[in-house]
Structures are given as C-alpha cells and as structure tokens.
Design a protein around this motif. Structure first.
Motif, short mmCIF file in Angstrom:
data_model
loop_
_atom_site.label_atom_id
_atom_site.label_comp_id
_atom_site.label_asym_id
_atom_site.label_seq_id
_atom_site.Cartn_x
_atom_site.Cartn_y
_atom_site.Cartn_z
N PRO A 43 93.73 -13.32 -95.20
CA PRO A 43 94.42 -12.14 -94.66
C PRO A 43 94.19 -12.01 -93.16
O PRO A 43 93.09 -12.22 -92.66
CB PRO A 43 93.77 -10.97 -95.42
CG PRO A 43 93.27 -11.57 -96.69
CD PRO A 43 92.84 -12.96 -96.32
N CYS B 229 104.95 -11.96 -102.88
CA CYS B 229 104.13 -12.97 -102.20
C CYS B 229 102.72 -12.43 -101.95
O CYS B 229 102.25 -12.36 -100.81
CB CYS B 229 104.77 -13.43 -100.89
SG CYS B 229 106.40 -14.13 -101.10
N GLY C 285 99.51 -13.37 -102.51
CA GLY C 285 98.34 -14.11 -102.01
C GLY C 285 97.05 -13.55 -102.60
O GLY C 285 96.91 -13.39 -103.82
N LEU D 24 97.51 -6.83 -99.63
CA LEU D 24 98.46 -5.73 -99.42
C LEU D 24 98.58 -4.84 -100.66
O LEU D 24 98.52 -3.61 -100.56
CB LEU D 24 99.85 -6.30 -99.06
CG LEU D 24 100.07 -6.64 -97.59
CD1 LEU D 24 101.43 -7.29 -97.39
CD2 LEU D 24 99.95 -5.40 -96.71
N SER E 29 102.09 -18.78 -107.16
CA SER E 29 100.89 -19.60 -107.36
C SER E 29 99.94 -18.95 -108.37
O SER E 29 99.43 -17.85 -108.14
CB SER E 29 100.18 -19.81 -106.02
OG SER E 29 98.83 -20.12 -106.22
N PRO F 233 105.90 -12.79 -96.49
CA PRO F 233 106.23 -14.09 -97.10
C PRO F 233 105.89 -15.25 -96.16
O PRO F 233 105.58 -15.02 -94.99
CB PRO F 233 107.74 -13.98 -97.29
CG PRO F 233 108.19 -13.16 -96.12
CD PRO F 233 107.06 -12.17 -95.86
N ALA G 45 102.00 -21.06 -98.63
CA ALA G 45 101.86 -19.73 -98.02
C ALA G 45 102.41 -19.70 -96.60
O ALA G 45 102.49 -18.65 -95.98
CB ALA G 45 100.40 -19.30 -98.01
N ARG H 36 116.34 -13.82 -99.35
CA ARG H 36 116.26 -13.44 -100.77
C ARG H 36 115.58 -12.09 -100.95
O ARG H 36 115.90 -11.35 -101.87
CB ARG H 36 115.49 -14.52 -101.55
CG ARG H 36 116.21 -15.88 -101.55
CD ARG H 36 115.36 -16.93 -102.23
NE ARG H 36 115.06 -16.56 -103.60
CZ ARG H 36 113.99 -17.00 -104.29
NH1 ARG H 36 113.13 -17.82 -103.72
NH2 ARG H 36 113.79 -16.62 -105.52
C1 LIG Z 1 102.01 -15.68 -96.16
S1 LIG Z 1 101.19 -15.67 -97.73
C2 LIG Z 1 100.88 -13.93 -97.84
C3 LIG Z 1 99.71 -13.55 -98.64
C4 LIG Z 1 99.29 -12.09 -98.53
N1 LIG Z 1 100.35 -11.20 -98.96
C5 LIG Z 1 98.87 -11.74 -97.12
O1 LIG Z 1 99.50 -10.88 -96.51
O2 LIG Z 1 97.89 -12.29 -96.62
C6 LIG Z 1 102.58 -15.96 -98.77
C7 LIG Z 1 102.32 -16.06 -100.26
O3 LIG Z 1 103.61 -16.30 -100.87
C8 LIG Z 1 103.43 -17.11 -102.01
N2 LIG Z 1 104.74 -17.69 -102.33
C9 LIG Z 1 105.35 -18.77 -101.79
N3 LIG Z 1 106.55 -18.97 -102.35
C10 LIG Z 1 106.72 -17.98 -103.26
C11 LIG Z 1 107.77 -17.63 -104.15
N4 LIG Z 1 108.90 -18.34 -104.21
N5 LIG Z 1 107.62 -16.55 -104.95
C12 LIG Z 1 106.46 -15.83 -104.90
N6 LIG Z 1 105.43 -16.11 -104.08
C13 LIG Z 1 105.57 -17.16 -103.26
C14 LIG Z 1 102.36 -18.08 -101.61
O4 LIG Z 1 101.72 -18.62 -102.74
C15 LIG Z 1 101.44 -17.17 -100.74
O5 LIG Z 1 100.40 -16.65 -101.55
#
Ligand SMILES: C[S@@+](CC[C@H](N)C(=O)[O-])C[C@H]1O[C@@H](n2cnc3c(N)ncnc32)[C@H](O)[C@@H]1O
Length: 275
Positions: A93, A118, A120, A124, A142, A182, A205, A218
């Motif tokens: 984070p 998304c 992680g 959030l 994931s 995202p 990520a 999307r």
């Molecule tokens: C930028 S990280 C954000 C994590 C957390 N929300 C933060 O703010 O630190 C993006 C997250 O999106 C997930 N992700 C990637 N593609 C995805 C998808 N198609 N649907 C859902 N989650 C997805 C990844 O696994 C990752 O955990």
C-alpha cells in the motif's frame, strides 16, 4: 555488538549502497530482527545482540541490499494509521492511495455499502469499512492476494466480504460507494520501474494495458451498473492517465473532479452517479 553499533553500521552499509532512507531502513530491520518496537532501540542502546538476532539482522540487511523491498522483509506496511500484512502477492500500500480514503470520507461519508475493486491487501476496503462504519465487498482476481486481505480484515475486525472474480463480474448487489486502485502502469513503463517494484511486486497489480487505462474502461460502466443513484465512484489514477480517464465519465455522472497528491500529480478522480 550492541544496538547502537548495529544501527550505525547497518545505516552506513545501506547508505554506501545508495539505499533510500538508510537510517530508517536499518532501524526497521533491526526492530524486525529483535521483534521489538523502535523505542527499544533508543531506550537500550547498550543491549547486546544475541547470536540469533545478529544473524537475522545480517540476513535482512543482505536481502535489502539485493533489492528486496523493506515491507517484504518485515511483512507489514502502515496505511491510514493501521498496520497491514503484506506479501509478494499484493501491492505494498502506498501513501498516495490514502487520498482515495480522504475523498471518500469527505464526499461519501454516509456510504453504508462500499465496493472495492482490485483489493490487493485489502487496505482500502478495510480502512473504509472501519472509517465509515460500513459493510464492504472487495474483489480481486488473485487468490493469494485475497488470502492476505482476509487476514487483514480479520485482524482489524472490519466487515469486509472478499470475492475472487474478474473486476465486478460476480457482483450484483447495489452500493453507495465504489472505489478502486486498479493496475495502471502503461506496459512500456514496466521495464523502467524501480527494481524493488519491477522485480518484487506482482505484475498483475501493476500492468494497466498499452496506455494504462484498460481497467478504467471497464470500471466506469461496472460502477454505472452497481451504484445507487447519487452514489460515488472514486478511483486512483496514474500520473498521465487523467484526461483519458476523465473522458470515460458520460452524462450520467456529475461533479467529476480530480484531486492532486502532495507532489502535485493528478492522483484521484471522483464522480457522482446521477442517472
Ligand atoms: C494496484 S493493486 C491495488 C491494491 C490495493 N487496492 C491498494 O490500493 O494497494 C491492483 C490489484 O488488482 C488486482 N487485479 C488485477 N487484475 C484484476 C482483475 N481483472 N479483477 C480483479 N482484480 C484484479 C491485482 O491482483 C492487485 O491486487
């Protein structure tokens, strides 16, 4: 070797290798080796390291010098005043993401049902569930990330339901607030990232398609499907993504606005769903 010497030597080794914030890093690694709080280092500078503590500290310094992120060594990161477990399966984070929380508290303080796409580590979703006294649903594609998020939600006693799916594919409930941080790094920039990020954080990520806005294309229509009228969508964006993401908000959105981070980069877009 006592703590004062260990700290000084560790800081010097890290500094000479060009590691950012060498003293803070050495402190954090030493605390981790001792399984003690930072105050202990300064209250007991003459404390002699045991052999096991010394071996652990040396290993952690070595790992950090090899480019392993500090948070992967200590397995924790603070976010909005709370400690979150992290692992190589989740993005560490970032402080910038706290702007999403601030915007939510300012504009959607009455939200009782929150959706985090998304998730992680769950930083959030957990923070918003606690700060808004709300129920949150959080999705991630994931499985390993969701396991970390689940432990964070449990640890903080937050009402968060975690769902493994592609964005909001498995969601049909209605929400007052949708948030998302995202993946948004354009593909061609991945190779230029700091090695700590590029080599240690999950590409799932990071990578946001050719231009970094694939996910927003999307997320905006999904928010239109899932938000109650009058609800808010709040998303974190990359530093170059603002015009393209703003353009995705059509006439069913009002009050779109961009918030800037402390470095002056556009960081968060919020808009209200008014169909
Ligand atoms: C930028 S990280 C954000 C994590 C957390 N929300 C933060 O703010 O630190 C993006 C997250 O999106 C997930 N992700 C990637 N593609 C995805 C998808 N198609 N649907 C859902 N989650 C997805 C990844 O696994 C990752 O955990």
């Amino acid at each position: 070797m006592n703590l004062r010497t260990a700290l000084r030597q560790g800081s010097e080794i890290l500094a000479s290798a060009g590691t950012p914030e060498p003293k803070l890093t050495a402190e954090a690694l030493l605390c981790h080796a001792l399984r003690r709080e930072r105050s202990f280092l300064y209250a007991h500078p003459e404390h002699e390291l045991t052999l096991v503590e010394w071996i652990h500290y040396g290993r952690y310094l070595h790992e950090r010098l090899q480019g392993r992120p500090l948070q992967h060594i200590t397995r924790k990161q603070e976010f909005y005043g709370r400690e979150f477990e992290v692992s190589p399966a989740v993005l560490i984070p970032r402080p910038e993401t706290e702007h999403v929380v601030e915007q939510a508290l300012r504009h959607a303080a009455g939200a009782r049902r929150v959706l985090d796409l998304c998730a992680g580590s769950g930083n959030l979703a957990v923070t918003l569930a606690l700060e808004l006294n709300a129920w949150a649903a959080a999705t991630d594609i994931s499985f390993d990330a969701l396991a970390v998020a689940r432990r964070n939600a449990r640890r903080h006693g937050a009402r968060v339901e975690l769902i493994q799916c592609d964005l909001a594919e498995a969601i049909s409930a209605r929400f007052d607030l949708v948030v998302s941080n995202p993946p948004y790094i354009p593909l061609h920039e991945i190779a230029t990232l700091q090695r700590e990020v590029r080599d240690h954080e999950p590409h799932l990520a990071l990578a946001g398609g050719e231009t970094g806005i694939d996910y927003y294309r999307r997320i905006v229509p999904e928010a239109e499907r899932l938000l109650e009228p009058g609800g808010w969508l709040i998303v974190e964006i990359g530093y170059q993504g603002e015009p393209a993401v703003r353009a995705l908000f059509g006439s069913c959105w009002s009050e779109p606005a961009t918030e800037y981070d402390l470095a002056g980069w556009p960081r968060v877009i919020r808009a209200r769903f008014t169909p």
